[in-house]
Write a protein that holds these residues in place. Structure first.
Motif, PDB file in Angstrom:
ATOM      1  N   PHE A  20       0.829  -1.072   0.204  1.00  0.00           N
ATOM      2  CA  PHE A  20      -0.189   0.200   0.087  1.00  0.00           C
ATOM      3  C   PHE A  20       1.085   0.823   0.103  1.00  0.00           C
ATOM      4  CE2 PHE A  20      -3.345   2.878   1.049  1.00  0.00           C
ATOM      5  CZ  PHE A  20      -2.702   3.705   2.043  1.00  0.00           C
ATOM      6  N   THR A  21       0.385   2.203  -1.165  1.00  0.00           N
ATOM      7  CA  THR A  21       1.623   3.840  -0.543  1.00  0.00           C
ATOM      8  C   THR A  21       1.117   4.385  -0.311  1.00  0.00           C
ATOM      9  OG1 THR A  21       1.805   2.551  -3.358  1.00  0.00           O
ATOM     10  CG2 THR A  21       2.570   4.464  -2.614  1.00  0.00           C
ATOM     11  N   PRO A  22       1.019   5.013   1.051  1.00  0.00           N
ATOM     12  CA  PRO A  22       0.752   5.928   1.110  1.00  0.00           C
ATOM     13  C   PRO A  22       0.285   7.266   0.717  1.00  0.00           C
ATOM     14  CG  PRO A  22       1.863   5.293   3.364  1.00  0.00           C
ATOM     15  CD  PRO A  22       2.362   4.956   1.754  1.00  0.00           C
ATOM     16  N   THR A  23       1.178   7.245  -0.353  1.00  0.00           N
ATOM     17  CA  THR A  23       0.672   8.700  -1.067  1.00  0.00           C
ATOM     18  C   THR A  23       0.478   8.919  -2.069  1.00  0.00           C
ATOM     19  OG1 THR A  23       2.694   7.943  -1.965  1.00  0.00           O
ATOM     20  CG2 THR A  23       3.744  10.187  -0.103  1.00  0.00           C
ATOM     21  N   THR A  24      -0.760   7.654  -2.124  1.00  0.00           N
ATOM     22  CA  THR A  24      -1.930   7.916  -3.174  1.00  0.00           C
ATOM     23  C   THR A  24      -3.204   7.884  -2.463  1.00  0.00           C
ATOM     24  OG1 THR A  24      -1.984   5.817  -2.674  1.00  0.00           O
ATOM     25  CG2 THR A  24      -1.091   5.984  -4.599  1.00  0.00           C
ATOM     26  N   GLN A  25      -3.609   9.100  -1.253  1.00  0.00           N
ATOM     27  CA  GLN A  25      -4.447   9.306  -0.657  1.00  0.00           C
ATOM     28  C   GLN A  25      -4.062  10.348  -0.738  1.00  0.00           C
ATOM     29  OE1 GLN A  25      -6.146   6.775   0.532  1.00  0.00           O
ATOM     30  NE2 GLN A  25      -5.012   5.742  -0.567  1.00  0.00           N
ATOM     31  N   LEU A  26      -5.066  11.707  -1.432  1.00  0.00           N
ATOM     32  CA  LEU A  26      -5.094  13.020  -1.515  1.00  0.00           C
ATOM     33  C   LEU A  26      -4.585  13.375   0.101  1.00  0.00           C
ATOM     34  CD1 LEU A  26      -5.067  14.663  -3.367  1.00  0.00           C
ATOM     35  CD2 LEU A  26      -7.587  14.626  -3.502  1.00  0.00           C
ATOM     36  N   SER A  27      -5.403  12.062   1.069  1.00  0.00           N
ATOM     37  CA  SER A  27      -5.768  13.360   2.343  1.00  0.00           C
ATOM     38  C   SER A  27      -4.268  13.070   2.463  1.00  0.00           C
ATOM     39  CB  SER A  27      -6.633  12.116   3.005  1.00  0.00           C
ATOM     40  OG  SER A  27      -5.156  10.764   3.157  1.00  0.00           O
ATOM     41  N   LEU A  28      -3.511  12.156   2.950  1.00  0.00           N
ATOM     42  CA  LEU A  28      -1.662  12.504   2.953  1.00  0.00           C
ATOM     43  C   LEU A  28      -0.932  13.162   2.540  1.00  0.00           C
ATOM     44  CD1 LEU A  28       0.334  10.735   5.385  1.00  0.00           C
ATOM     45  CD2 LEU A  28       1.023  10.611   2.854  1.00  0.00           C
ATOM     46  N   ASN A  29      -1.179  13.462   1.411  1.00  0.00           N
ATOM     47  CA  ASN A  29      -0.189  14.891   0.256  1.00  0.00           C
ATOM     48  C   ASN A  29      -0.976  16.247   0.130  1.00  0.00           C
ATOM     49  OD1 ASN A  29       0.750  12.579  -0.580  1.00  0.00           O
ATOM     50  ND2 ASN A  29      -0.579  12.436  -2.349  1.00  0.00           N
ATOM     51  N   LEU A  30      -1.627  16.784   0.197  1.00  0.00           N
ATOM     52  CA  LEU A  30      -3.125  17.874   0.954  1.00  0.00           C
ATOM     53  C   LEU A  30      -2.425  18.344   1.861  1.00  0.00           C
ATOM     54  CD1 LEU A  30      -6.359  18.147  -0.538  1.00  0.00           C
ATOM     55  CD2 LEU A  30      -4.534  19.297  -0.985  1.00  0.00           C
ATOM     56  N   GLY A  31      -2.405  17.174   3.018  1.00  0.00           N
ATOM     57  CA  GLY A  31      -2.146  17.342   4.801  1.00  0.00           C
ATOM     58  C   GLY A  31      -0.471  17.609   4.416  1.00  0.00           C
ATOM     59  N   LEU A  32       0.497  17.363   3.479  1.00  0.00           N
ATOM     60  CA  LEU A  32       1.984  17.278   3.591  1.00  0.00           C
ATOM     61  C   LEU A  32       1.926  18.735   3.073  1.00  0.00           C
ATOM     62  CD1 LEU A  32       3.827  14.405   2.818  1.00  0.00           C
ATOM     63  CD2 LEU A  32       3.672  15.727   4.691  1.00  0.00           C
ATOM     64  N   ALA A  33       1.149  19.220   2.173  1.00  0.00           N
ATOM     65  CA  ALA A  33       1.243  20.302   0.815  1.00  0.00           C
ATOM     66  C   ALA A  33       0.444  21.840   1.868  1.00  0.00           C
ATOM     67  CB  ALA A  33       0.641  20.189  -0.228  1.00  0.00           C
ATOM     68  N   VAL A  34      -0.761  22.083   2.287  1.00  0.00           N
ATOM     69  CA  VAL A  34      -1.263  23.283   2.739  1.00  0.00           C
ATOM     70  C   VAL A  34      -0.270  23.352   3.398  1.00  0.00           C
ATOM     71  CG1 VAL A  34      -3.005  23.576   3.455  1.00  0.00           C
ATOM     72  CG2 VAL A  34      -3.350  22.341   1.747  1.00  0.00           C
ATOM     73  N   PRO A  35       0.076  22.676   4.788  1.00  0.00           N
ATOM     74  CA  PRO A  35       0.360  23.053   6.392  1.00  0.00           C
ATOM     75  C   PRO A  35       1.930  23.861   5.662  1.00  0.00           C
ATOM     76  CG  PRO A  35      -0.130  20.877   6.621  1.00  0.00           C
ATOM     77  CD  PRO A  35      -0.397  20.834   5.653  1.00  0.00           C
ATOM     78  N   LEU A  36       2.535  23.009   5.276  1.00  0.00           N
ATOM     79  CA  LEU A  36       3.978  23.654   4.633  1.00  0.00           C
ATOM     80  C   LEU A  36       3.224  24.907   3.568  1.00  0.00           C
ATOM     81  CD1 LEU A  36       5.426  20.145   4.077  1.00  0.00           C
ATOM     82  CD2 LEU A  36       5.969  21.873   6.008  1.00  0.00           C
ATOM     83  N   TRP A  37       3.055  24.521   2.733  1.00  0.00           N
ATOM     84  CA  TRP A  37       2.869  26.270   1.754  1.00  0.00           C
ATOM     85  C   TRP A  37       2.820  27.212   2.910  1.00  0.00           C
ATOM     86  CZ3 TRP A  37      -2.246  27.757   0.886  1.00  0.00           C
ATOM     87  CH2 TRP A  37      -1.882  28.891   0.528  1.00  0.00           C
ATOM     88  N   LEU A  38       1.556  26.533   3.340  1.00  0.00           N
ATOM     89  CA  LEU A  38       0.628  28.077   4.225  1.00  0.00           C
ATOM     90  C   LEU A  38       2.014  28.681   5.006  1.00  0.00           C
ATOM     91  CD1 LEU A  38      -1.972  29.289   4.614  1.00  0.00           C
ATOM     92  CD2 LEU A  38      -2.138  27.942   6.968  1.00  0.00           C
ATOM     93  N   ALA A  39       2.475  27.736   5.540  1.00  0.00           N
ATOM     94  CA  ALA A  39       3.987  28.129   6.360  1.00  0.00           C
ATOM     95  C   ALA A  39       4.896  29.312   5.351  1.00  0.00           C
ATOM     96  CB  ALA A  39       4.742  26.766   6.467  1.00  0.00           C
ATOM     97  N   THR A  40       5.811  28.626   4.285  1.00  0.00           N
ATOM     98  CA  THR A  40       5.859  29.081   3.618  1.00  0.00           C
ATOM     99  C   THR A  40       5.024  31.108   3.581  1.00  0.00           C
ATOM    100  OG1 THR A  40       5.127  28.744   1.667  1.00  0.00           O
ATOM    101  CG2 THR A  40       6.508  27.756   2.592  1.00  0.00           C
ATOM    102  N   VAL A  41       3.519  30.955   3.198  1.00  0.00           N
ATOM    103  CA  VAL A  41       2.965  32.542   2.865  1.00  0.00           C
ATOM    104  C   VAL A  41       3.311  33.201   3.878  1.00  0.00           C
ATOM    105  CG1 VAL A  41       0.960  33.017   2.722  1.00  0.00           C
ATOM    106  CG2 VAL A  41       2.159  31.517   1.042  1.00  0.00           C
ATOM    107  N   LEU A  42       2.667  32.173   5.188  1.00  0.00           N
ATOM    108  CA  LEU A  42       3.129  33.311   7.080  1.00  0.00           C
ATOM    109  C   LEU A  42       4.099  33.781   6.482  1.00  0.00           C
ATOM    110  CD1 LEU A  42       0.165  30.874   8.460  1.00  0.00           C
ATOM    111  CD2 LEU A  42      -0.317  33.280   7.423  1.00  0.00           C
ATOM    112  N   ILE A  43       5.138  33.482   6.952  1.00  0.00           N
ATOM    113  CA  ILE A  43       6.451  33.831   7.687  1.00  0.00           C
ATOM    114  C   ILE A  43       6.782  34.652   5.588  1.00  0.00           C
ATOM    115  CG2 ILE A  43       8.431  33.308   6.586  1.00  0.00           C
ATOM    116  CD1 ILE A  43       8.530  30.117   7.741  1.00  0.00           C
ATOM    117  N   GLY A  44       6.388  34.794   4.908  1.00  0.00           N
ATOM    118  CA  GLY A  44       6.238  35.665   3.818  1.00  0.00           C
ATOM    119  C   GLY A  44       5.294  37.342   4.536  1.00  0.00           C
ATOM    120  N   MET A  45       4.542  36.900   4.699  1.00  0.00           N
ATOM    121  CA  MET A  45       3.656  38.043   5.333  1.00  0.00           C
ATOM    122  C   MET A  45       3.943  38.968   6.085  1.00  0.00           C
ATOM    123  SD  MET A  45       1.152  38.902   3.020  1.00  0.00           S
ATOM    124  CE  MET A  45       0.766  37.945   1.927  1.00  0.00           C
TER     125      MET A  45
END
Lengths: 349, 227
Positions: free
Chosen positions: B93-118
């Protein structure tokens, strides 16, 4: 005994819930390590070097024995669950005796075996909290365990060799495979093809790039060692050079007295030269002063002489009266006339 | 047991116990802890070399504030690469085929970069919404477009990884099924299909590594813009 054990082991392996078996074996290994490790460190250190090859063999024997007894325990437990709890009078299979024996047997077996034991000791170091754990642990082996065909440890072949010879493990493997296929424990479906293709890719990758990757990893370590070695060599070379320089300085120091003699000679010569120069100068100065005095005296004498001559002349000239002067002039004229006559007579005669 | 093509993407359970945590954490076991010894075995030497080189390459364009993210980005990369590569094995089973996992990784990290910049340099961060040298009348439209692209980033990150891996796994299953079904009927075609399968597996290996790398690289780019 071994083949029977293995057969029992494999039968149960096939039938058993794989996950719970694995969980049970992991659990008892971990707990036995923690409990028995500090007791066994001394013993292990002494006997480690002697028991290496033999203990690998013993390890597998023990594991098979242990798993067989564990399997028997579980079978009994299941039977007990099915039929109701029935304690057998047979003490060797009594659960309370057996678990402690399991623990001790498995712990010592695992610890005193060769590389596996050393690896377990190293890996479980975080669990060793008593002061006895400060003792040195056996070193890890340099190379990994030997494997045949990439995955099967050589120990299995050695284990089966006495009973089944060289082809034993292969027959075992073939039998296993055919058993799993015929009983449809493993079903051939599309995943088999996917497994075959990924297996082919992996095997190709390992065969093609394995040696170069291993050489690269060895090179990384070699470079590390070479750097340290270079430092050591440089230090040794500089120290040897320092020794050479020191010896040369000592040799130079021996010639010191000659140097001092030469310098002393130099200085003496300088002094001598200086002294002679000054002597010469003094002589010249004294001579000059004496010459001056001599010249002065000469001058005095000359002046006196001249003065006297002048005075004599002056007095003589002053003493000549005019009468005398006339007489002398008349005499001179008569003398001259006589002379002229004589000459004329001589000329005509 | 017969598998439908989407069973491989179901979250794994065993007797009702969800095994997702195991699937996510067990790959950690594959990487040995760096030991206290000076000279290690080959595996540890390679592991150390790879992590050092990767971190160095990743952190080259980042300024000093971005260096705080080194451990996070490198460990994320190793995590994704291991999970992707392990998923290529059969019946895994590949966990990264689950959209929940990938969005769970992508959204917080992206948001962190945006907030740091802001938070640290709001003007500079907002300036990224307008590329240099745009002609006057285009400015409002472009700002809207850039804002949309900014908010699409986490979605793109997550969906890219999910879609690539899911598509790859599905293709492998489909082509393997085709080869399997064709084998008794038309063996030659089955052999051709198997060849395609081998090539596809090679591609999937590459995709597994590249997608993980792209994920981490894009995150580092977003960080570079904002730090």
């Amino acid at each position: 005994m071994e083949s029977l054990t293995i057969h029992i082991l494999l039968e149960e392996f096939m039938r058993f819930d794989v996950l719970s078996w694995r969980a049970a074996s992991f659990f008892f290994t971990a707990s036995s390590l923690h409990r028995a490790s500090w007791q066994k460190t001394q013993q292990m250190r002494e006997s480690y070097n002697n028991m290496q090859i033999l203990s690998q063999h013993l390890l597998f024997r023990r594991i098979s024995r242990v798993s067989a007894s564990l399997v028997a325990l579980c079978r009994r437990a299941r039977r007990g669950r099915d039929k109701g709890a029935l304690c057998s009078k047979n003490s060797t299979l009594h659960p309370s005796n057996m678990l402690s024996r399991l623990v001790i047997v498995s712990a010592s077996g695992l610890k005193s075996s060769g590389p596996l034991g050393a690896g377990l000791v190293q890996a479980s170091r975080s669990l060793h909290t008593s002061s006895q754990s400060l003792a040195p642990v056996p070193p890890l082996p340099e190379k990994g365990g030997k494997v045949r065909h990439g995955i099967f440890p050589e120990e299995i072949f050695q284990l089966l060799y006495p009973k089944t010879g060289v082809t034993g493990p292969y027959m075992l493997g073939t039998g296993l495979l055919l058993y799993m296929l015929s009983k449809e424990i493993y079903v051939i479906n599309h995943e088999t093809f996917a497994a075959a293709s990924i297996g082919a890719v992996i095997i190709y990758g390992v065969k093609k790039f394995g040696p170069s990757v291993a050489a690269f990893a060895d090179k990384l370590n070699e470079e590390k060692v070479a750097k340290a070695q270079e430092v050591k060599d440089l230090a040794m070379a500089s120290l040897a050079q320092a020794i050479e320089d020191e010896k040369k300085e000592q040799w130079r120091a021996e010639g010191r007295s000659m140097l001092f003699d030469a310098k002393r000679n130099n200085v003496a010569m300088l002094l001598e030269t200086n002294y002679r120069e000054r002597l010469h100068m003094v002589t010249n100065e004294v001579k000059r002063r004496l010459d001056y005095q001599v010249a002065l005296q000469n001058l005095h004498i000359r002046m006196e002489q001249e003065h006297m001559v002048n005075w004599v002349e002056k007095s003589v000239i002053g003493s000549i009266t005019p009468q005398q002067e006339k007489e002398s002039i008349a005499k001179c004229i008569t003398d001259l006339k006589v002379l002229a006559k004589a000459t004329q007579a001589r000329a005509t005669a | 047991m017969t598998l439908s093509f989407f069973d491989q993407f179901m979250s794994p359970t065993y007797l009702g116990i969800p095994l997702m945590a195991l699937a996510l954490t067990l790959p950690w076991v594959l990487y040995p802890t760096p030991s206290a010894r000076w000279l290690n075995n080959r595996f540890l030497a390679l592991q150390g070399w790879f992590i050092n080189r990767f971190t160095q390459q990743l952190l080259l364009p980042l300024s000093l504030g971005g260096h705080k993210w080194a451990a996070l980005l490198t460990s994320l990369m190793i995590f994704l690469i291991t999970i992707n590569m392990l998923g290529l094995l059969p019946y895994t089973f590949t966990p990264t085929t689950q959209l929940s996992l990938n969005l769970g990784l992508a959204v917080p990290l992206w948001l962190a970069t945006v907030l740091i910049g802001m938070r640290n340099q709001p003007t500079h961060a907002l300036g990224h919404l307008l590329p240099e040298g745009t002609p006057g009348p285009l400015i409002p439209v472009l700002i809207i477009i850039e804002t949309i692209s900014l908010f699409i980033r986490p979605l793109a990150l997550g969906v890219r990884l999910t879609a690539n891996l899911t598509a790859g796994h599905l293709l492998i299953q489909l082509i393997a099924t085709a080869a399997f079904v064709l084998l008794p009927l038309m063996p030659v075609v089955a052999i051709l299909t198997s060849t395609v399968l081998v090539l596809l597996t090679l591609l999937e290996v590459a995709v597994a590594m590249i997608q993980a790398y792209v994920f981490v690289l894009l995150l580092s780019l977003y960080l570079q813009e904002n730090v």
